[in-house]
Design a protein around this motif. Structure first.
Motif, short mmCIF file in Angstrom:
data_model
loop_
_atom_site.label_atom_id
_atom_site.label_comp_id
_atom_site.label_asym_id
_atom_site.label_seq_id
_atom_site.Cartn_x
_atom_site.Cartn_y
_atom_site.Cartn_z
N LEU A 1 57.52 95.33 24.88
CA LEU A 1 57.43 93.86 25.00
C LEU A 1 56.34 93.11 24.46
O LEU A 1 56.41 91.89 24.28
CB LEU A 1 58.10 93.17 26.23
CG LEU A 1 59.46 93.67 26.52
CD1 LEU A 1 59.83 93.33 27.90
CD2 LEU A 1 60.37 92.77 25.52
N ALA A 2 55.18 94.04 24.96
CA ALA A 2 53.83 93.26 24.40
C ALA A 2 53.77 92.97 23.10
O ALA A 2 52.69 92.13 22.49
CB ALA A 2 52.87 94.09 24.99
N GLN A 3 54.37 93.52 22.00
CA GLN A 3 54.37 93.27 20.81
C GLN A 3 55.14 91.96 20.45
O GLN A 3 54.98 91.64 19.24
CB GLN A 3 55.06 94.36 19.95
CG GLN A 3 54.75 95.92 20.30
CD GLN A 3 53.07 96.00 19.83
OE1 GLN A 3 52.53 95.65 18.81
NE2 GLN A 3 52.37 96.51 20.88
N TYR A 4 55.77 91.33 21.39
CA TYR A 4 56.11 90.16 21.02
C TYR A 4 55.77 88.94 22.03
O TYR A 4 56.24 88.48 23.03
CB TYR A 4 57.66 90.03 21.27
CG TYR A 4 58.26 91.30 20.25
CD1 TYR A 4 58.61 90.76 18.95
CD2 TYR A 4 58.53 92.42 20.65
CE1 TYR A 4 59.05 91.78 17.96
CE2 TYR A 4 59.26 93.45 19.74
CZ TYR A 4 59.70 93.04 18.63
OH TYR A 4 59.92 94.01 17.58
N PRO A 5 54.46 88.55 22.00
CA PRO A 5 53.95 87.65 22.75
C PRO A 5 54.44 86.25 23.01
O PRO A 5 54.51 85.64 24.04
CB PRO A 5 52.31 87.43 22.39
CG PRO A 5 52.38 87.80 20.69
CD PRO A 5 53.51 89.04 20.82
N GLY A 6 55.26 85.99 21.89
CA GLY A 6 55.96 84.58 21.98
C GLY A 6 56.83 84.78 23.11
O GLY A 6 57.33 83.54 23.75
N LEU A 7 57.51 85.83 23.35
CA LEU A 7 58.44 85.87 24.52
C LEU A 7 57.85 85.66 25.82
O LEU A 7 58.47 85.43 26.78
CB LEU A 7 59.16 87.24 24.56
CG LEU A 7 60.05 87.55 23.25
CD1 LEU A 7 60.78 88.92 23.45
CD2 LEU A 7 61.10 86.63 22.94
N GLN A 8 56.61 85.72 25.86
CA GLN A 8 56.12 85.74 27.22
C GLN A 8 55.52 84.21 27.22
O GLN A 8 54.84 83.82 28.22
CB GLN A 8 54.83 86.48 27.44
CG GLN A 8 54.99 88.00 26.79
CD GLN A 8 56.07 88.59 27.75
OE1 GLN A 8 56.48 88.27 28.82
NE2 GLN A 8 56.91 89.43 26.72
N SER A 9 55.62 83.21 26.36
CA SER A 9 54.96 81.96 26.29
C SER A 9 55.90 80.87 26.92
O SER A 9 57.23 81.35 27.08
CB SER A 9 54.65 81.41 25.04
OG SER A 9 54.06 82.31 24.32
N GLY A 10 55.49 79.82 27.47
CA GLY A 10 56.22 78.76 27.83
C GLY A 10 56.78 78.02 26.74
O GLY A 10 56.37 78.19 25.62
N VAL A 11 57.81 77.33 26.99
CA VAL A 11 58.65 76.79 25.62
C VAL A 11 57.75 75.74 25.06
O VAL A 11 57.79 75.70 23.94
CB VAL A 11 59.80 76.09 26.34
CG1 VAL A 11 60.63 75.33 25.16
CG2 VAL A 11 60.88 77.03 27.01
N GLN A 12 57.10 74.96 25.85
CA GLN A 12 56.37 73.79 25.29
C GLN A 12 55.20 74.27 24.44
O GLN A 12 54.95 73.95 23.26
CB GLN A 12 55.72 72.84 26.20
CG GLN A 12 56.83 72.14 27.00
CD GLN A 12 56.13 71.34 28.18
OE1 GLN A 12 55.50 71.56 29.03
NE2 GLN A 12 56.38 69.48 27.91
N ALA A 13 54.54 75.55 24.99
CA ALA A 13 53.41 76.28 24.21
C ALA A 13 53.99 76.94 22.97
O ALA A 13 53.50 76.86 21.89
CB ALA A 13 52.58 77.23 25.19
#
Length: 694
Positions: A99-111
């Motif tokens: 999952l770390a290969q997809y950092p966008g999935l860990q971001s808040g929606v606004q960011a």
């Protein structure tokens, strides 16, 4: 993405290799198409412990992986199920690394929406209402996509934009642009720049840069030269382009080609990644269950892909095995659901906002009357019909209207920028409401919470949810006795989903022999179970996403709020069977880019007494049998495949060498070394009717 399909002759040969009766009176194609996946004739009984383990693995997971059968047998089935009900007990470090290969999935929606803007944000930036970032890479992401938007607005026939190999689906072609320092070069200047950039020497120089400088170099290339450069790269060069980059750098590289497409790509990849690789399989199955129960369509709005990242991560997954009321509350407060079912636009007809509208905005400038705002009944209706009490739950149209009034004012704060839930008192309908005989006094946002509590605790809700769970886990027509027992647990445990599943697990109806392999896998269940059974290593999820689309079950792709059907009638037809057989052959023969499967035997066993480098035909046959048994294959299937193994043919006259090392479900996957000869019987098993059941 266009995938190479096997020739018709090969497909027909594979169909002819499906299990046949011992007498050969009926072909497998006839059996599967004419009988519409009728339950196969059971073979000799397997040991009870193994049969129960396989039944549990087929129902409570997305299918067994190599080693699962032995691991559960060693641990004990009861202990395994208890552990699955408490996923925090499980080691998910390997999943976290993926999952770390997809950092966008860990971001808040606004960011996320600020870094990788939607077209709605970009249009605001074009009009000067949003400031373009000063970071050179983020600025280039904005500039490239603005150029595409302007090209589209001007009606110019731009070439379809480049899409990175891992991108999931085509996004609309758009156009770039800017003013002042962001101004784009003239058409001639852009063409000249593109010619220079796509020269072999220029490409070599760019690829030779360190990862960070390579990304900065890409960011300095403006459209249309950027697209020309990306198109000039050969597949190995595209891989070299992102080699050595951090996940964040790779993400930004793909965002230069289309930020919104990148978000969709990561959303869909993350969903499949968890289904395939998570050890907390019951959590993943239940997350899938609730995402379908509270269905939301991916393309409802430009912001929806961004909101769905948070919807799955923050509203569904944390409550999937908890109390239903908490889950219902979380879903009701999500911007994704409020936008999807239009509650964000709902305004009470007697609210302060409506009164002000009537006072000051009666007419439009052109003199035509403008209707005053009013309530939207979509969410109020689906909340009762689909989410809680069900269509026969005792509500009326008057209850739908009253529930919709209760939920007025539940909206979203600046959705174009990824804002969160917002209650606006001036939109809320005043006064007391009555829903299904339950009086709700005027109390602002608290009214909605009272409504959700009332609906979550209704007996009709308990029976509706428990029947839906029984259909998913037991059969298309589950026994009423089982549904009643589960509903009783739901009501006595305050809607504890884990307690309901425990009741299901310990009910005799769940273990009834007549229901073994009685459920036909949906396309998602079939594809994920095939990948798990094969032990595949995945670096590119695009082929799987494409296959799900071809099979009629795209992820987040159900337009209607009722979600996909769990019953076999929705998925059993000639076209579906053909698509599944095609996928089985592509997967087994390593013809899906970025998905590696190994059907070869491991490297020679450790030297010692009895160790052999080349197993005998009897050992190979035993290994083949070991694969058939964990899949729950019937005696008919085992007999047909073993008969073909012994004869050395696949039914189309092609000779095959002895199957070298079918992966036993208790051994680590060996290095990639599969061959076409190994892959054909593997595809046969994956595409067989037995494997399409669970």
């Amino acid at each position: 993405m266009n995938l190479v399909r096997p020739p018709l002759a090969v497909l027909l040969a594979i169909l002819l290799c499906l299990p046949v009766s011992a007498s050969g009176a009926q072909t497998p194609a006839e059996a599967s198409l004419n009988q519409k996946f009728a339950r196969p004739v059971p073979g000799p009984a397997q040991p009870q412990s193994e049969a129960r383990i396989l039944h549990a693995l087929n129902r409570f997971t997305f299918g067994p992986r190599p080693g699962d059968l032995e691991a559960v047998r060693a641990q004990g089935l009861e202990n395994w199920f208890t552990e699955q009900l408490h996923p925090r007990m499980l080691d998910e470090s390997a999943l976290d690394l993926r999952l770390a290969q997809y950092p966008g999935l860990q971001s808040g929606v606004q960011a996320l929406i600020a870094r990788y803007p939607s077209d709605a944000v970009l249009r605001l930036a074009m009009n000067g209402k949003v400031e373009i970032p000063t970071d050179p890479i983020e600025r280039a992401i904005y500039a490239n996509q603005i150029y595409r938007i302007r090209r589209r607005q001007q009606g110019l026939a731009a070439q379809a934009p480049y899409r990175a190999p891992s991108q999931m689906q085509a996004m609309p072609a758009a156009a770039q642009g800017g003013r002042g320092r962001n101004a784009q070069p003239s058409a001639q200047a852009a063409a000249d720049q593109a010619l220079l950039l796509v020269s072999p020497e220029s490409i070599r120089q760019t690829l030779s840069l360190p990862p960070g400088q390579r990304l900065l170099q890409l960011a300095s290339i403006r459209e249309p030269a950027f697209d020309a450069f990306m198109r000039a790269l050969r597949p190995p060069q595209r891989a070299e382009l992102v080699a050595g980059m951090s996940p964040q750098q790779r993400e930004m590289t793909e965002a230069l080609a289309g930020p919104e497409s990148l978000v969709v790509q990561e959303l869909l990849a993350g969903r499949l990644l968890c289904d395939i690789y998570s050890n907390a399989q019951l959590l993943e199955v239940m997350t899938d269950f609730w995402l379908n129960h509270f269905n939301i369509y991916l393309h409802k709005s430009e912001q929806m892909p961004y909101y769905l990242v948070g919807y799955e991560r923050d509203a569904i997954r944390p409550y999937a095995l908890g109390h239903f009321e908490d889950l219902l509350e979380a879903v009701a407060h999500t911007p994704a659901m409020l936008i999807y079912l239009d509650n964000a636009e709902s305004v009470g007809p007697h609210s302060l906002a409506a009164e002000r509208f009537r006072e000051s905005a009666w007419r439009r400038p052109n003199g035509k009357h403008q209707d005053p705002p009013g309530i939207n009944e979509n969410y109020g209706r689906e909340l009762m019909e689909l989410h809680t009490v069900g269509v026969n739950g005792g509500y009326t149209q008057a209850d739908v209207i009253a529930a919709s009034k209760v939920l007025t004012g539940w909206t979203v704060d600046h959705p174009q920028f990824g804002g969160g839930f917002l209650f606006t008192p001036n939109r809320h309908e005043p006064g007391t409401k009555k829903v299904m005989g339950f009086k709700i006094k005027q109390n602002g946002e608290r009214e909605g919470e009272e409504l959700l509590h009332m609906l979550a605790t209704r007996p009709a809700t308990a029976h509706m949810l428990c029947r839906e769970l029984a259909v998913r886990f037991v059969s298309d027509n589950p026994p009423q006795s089982l549904v009643d027992r589960m509903a009783k647990t739901y009501l006595s445990s305050n809607g504890d989903i884990s307690a309901v599943l425990e009741t299901l697990f310990h009910s005799p109806e769940f273990w009834a022999e007549s229901d073994e392999l009685a459920k036909v896998k949906t396309p998602l269940e079939y594809i994920v179970s095939a990948v798990r059974a094969s032990g595949a290593d995945i670096t590119n999820y695009a082929p799987l996403i494409n296959e799900l689309r071809l099979m009629g079950m795209p992820v987040y792709g159900c337009v209607q709020p009722n979600g996909y059907d769990w019953t076999s009638a929705a998925w059993v037809n000639t076209g579906d069977l053909t698509d599944r057989m095609n996928f089985a052959l592509l997967l087994a023969s390593n013809r899906l880019p970025g998905i590696k499967v190994d059907w070869s035997r491991p490297a020679s066993t450790t030297a010692g007494a009895g160790a052999t480098a080349d197993p005998s035909p009897a050992q190979e046959e035993a290994r083949l049998e070991s694969l058939l048994l964990p899949q729950g294959a019937s005696a008919t299937t085992r007999a047909a495949v073993l008969r073909q193994f012994r004869s050395g043919t696949l039914g189309n006259g092609a000779q095959m060498r002895p199957v070298s090392g079918w992966p036993r479900f208790g051994r680590a996957a060996p290095p990639i070394a599969s061959t076409r000869e190994d892959a054909l019987p593997a595809g046969l098993l994956i595409g067989s009717p037995d494997f399409q059941r669970r």
